[in-house]
Design a protein around this motif. Structure first.
Motif, PDB file in Angstrom:
ATOM      1  N   PHE A 181      17.975 -11.659 -75.701  1.00 18.55           N
ATOM      2  CA  PHE A 181      16.823 -10.985 -75.099  1.00 18.55           C
ATOM      3  C   PHE A 181      15.558 -11.209 -75.918  1.00 18.55           C
ATOM      4  O   PHE A 181      14.485 -11.485 -75.369  1.00 18.55           O
ATOM      5  N   LYS A 182      15.657 -11.113 -77.230  1.00 16.90           N
ATOM      6  CA  LYS A 182      14.492 -11.301 -78.100  1.00 16.90           C
ATOM      7  C   LYS A 182      13.956 -12.732 -77.999  1.00 16.90           C
ATOM      8  O   LYS A 182      12.733 -12.940 -77.945  1.00 16.90           O
ATOM      9  N   LEU A 196      12.092 -13.203 -74.645  1.00 22.65           N
ATOM     10  CA  LEU A 196      10.738 -12.658 -74.638  1.00 22.65           C
ATOM     11  C   LEU A 196       9.763 -13.606 -75.319  1.00 22.65           C
ATOM     12  O   LEU A 196       8.638 -13.806 -74.848  1.00 22.65           O
ATOM     13  N   PHE A 201      15.095 -11.030 -64.560  1.00 20.99           N
ATOM     14  CA  PHE A 201      15.886  -9.906 -65.058  1.00 20.99           C
ATOM     15  C   PHE A 201      16.608  -9.163 -63.935  1.00 20.99           C
ATOM     16  O   PHE A 201      17.689  -8.608 -64.161  1.00 20.99           O
ATOM     17  N   GLU A 206       9.290 -12.944 -64.164  1.00 20.60           N
ATOM     18  CA  GLU A 206       9.947 -11.927 -64.981  1.00 20.60           C
ATOM     19  C   GLU A 206      10.801 -10.984 -64.133  1.00 20.60           C
ATOM     20  O   GLU A 206      11.944 -10.670 -64.490  1.00 20.60           O
ATOM     21  N   TYR A 222      17.778 -19.234 -72.570  1.00 23.90           N
ATOM     22  CA  TYR A 222      17.848 -19.143 -74.034  1.00 23.90           C
ATOM     23  C   TYR A 222      17.896 -20.565 -74.569  1.00 23.90           C
ATOM     24  O   TYR A 222      18.900 -21.266 -74.410  1.00 23.90           O
ATOM     25  N   HIS A 280       9.327 -16.670 -72.958  1.00 24.78           N
ATOM     26  CA  HIS A 280       8.606 -16.330 -71.734  1.00 24.78           C
ATOM     27  C   HIS A 280       7.118 -16.132 -71.973  1.00 24.78           C
ATOM     28  O   HIS A 280       6.289 -16.569 -71.158  1.00 24.78           O
ATOM     29  N   PHE A 281       6.760 -15.479 -73.069  1.00 25.43           N
ATOM     30  CA  PHE A 281       5.356 -15.112 -73.277  1.00 25.43           C
ATOM     31  C   PHE A 281       4.585 -16.066 -74.193  1.00 25.43           C
ATOM     32  O   PHE A 281       3.350 -16.100 -74.132  1.00 25.43           O
TER      33      PHE A 281
END
Length: 296
Positions: free
Chosen positions: A98-99, A102, A63, A59, A186, A105-106
């Motif tokens: 970005f959404k 997230l 970023f 992470e 993405y 990634h998680f």
């Protein structure tokens, strides 16, 4: 016989690098890094290091590496290096990206990261400072991982562009015709799993210390964010890597949708001729530039 010759060449190269390394000055960051590494080993379990350490490395690196490209959009001077100047970034697209990141990634990558500890235990991968490979071995291992991942990426990425599959999976990644750094990961969850598998093959082949996991994560993110940046910045040190594809190569893939399927290097596209449209495009650009100069 050929195998023995290859081993002898590799051993000779290794000894030559070791000899050169003996003349290099001591790295002033080595002792602080050693202290930090040993502190981590003394205060956290291997499961915590492998799982949460890997998540933090991913992470933070992701970023942080996206920051330069994000800032470029606010600097007028940098716009001359933007490849598709007629398609500027928008807040709406960046927020949507970005959404999705997230979520991926998680909910996709983190469960995979949770298996890191069990991987290191199964293959007896060491964590200790004394077992850590030298810097040049680590560089060679990361390069080997990149070569393997690039081959996997080329053939699976090309398959994802097949007309019967494309609209169900890979189309998500191509929502952005003009890519930007944060858009590198993405993708549809299935694509994250399919293309992401290439990342782990090199780890299985080369990993002899947990540090390679993190070094390869950083190298891979550096490359994929660079090629998705949308900017062809001069003096980019990554361009010193032989056969490195770069931002223009991959940007054309997003713009054209066909060809330039490899992730890092250009050789697979050259071998199979899937860079022909890119070559023709570059030739057309050169002719247009010559015409402009003649008129001027």
């Amino acid at each position: 016989m050929a195998t023995n010759d290859s081993i002898n060449i590799l051993n000779s190269a290794y000894l030559a690098v070791e000899y050169i390394d003996s003349f290099l000055p001591d790295n002033p960051l080595q002792q602080p890094f050693k202290n930090a590494w040993n502190y981590m080993l003394d205060n956290y379990t291997k499961f915590q290091i492998a799982t949460w350490g890997s998540l933090i490395v991913h992470e933070f690196s992701y970023f942080l590496l996206c920051v330069p490209g994000f800032i470029f959009q606010f600097i007028p001077y940098m716009q001359k290096y933007k490849i598709q100047q007629d398609k500027p970034e928008t807040w709406e697209k960046q927020w949507k990206c970005f959404k999705t990141l997230l979520f991926n990634h998680f909910f996709i990558q983190l469960p995979l990261i949770c298996g890191t500890y069990y991987f290191t235990e199964y293959f007896n991968i060491p964590y200790e400072w004394e077992e850590m490979p030298r810097w040049y071995v680590l560089v060679a291992q990361c390069f080997g991982c990149a070569v393997i991942e690039d081959a996997w990426h080329y053939f699976l990425h090309r398959l994802l562009h097949h007309k019967r599959i494309y609209k169900y999976i890979h189309k998500v990644h191509h929502e952005f015709v003009s890519p930007f750094g944060m858009q590198a990961e993405y993708a549809h969850p299935l694509e994250t799993l399919i293309l992401g598998t290439g990342f782990f093959i090199g780890i299985v082949v080369f990993c002899n210390h947990v540090i390679l996991l993190w070094a390869w994560v950083i190298c891979r993110l550096m490359e994929t964010i660079d090629v998705h940046s949308g900017y062809d910045v001069p003096m980019n040190p990554l361009h010193l890597i032989p056969f490195y594809a770069g931002a223009r190569f991959h940007d054309f893939h997003h713009m054209n949708f066909i060809g330039n399927y490899a992730s890092t290097f250009t050789w697979w596209d050259r071998i199979f001729g899937t860079d022909s449209q890119f070559i023709a495009y570059k030739e057309k650009e050169k002719k247009q530039q010559l015409l402009v100069k003649k008129k001027a």
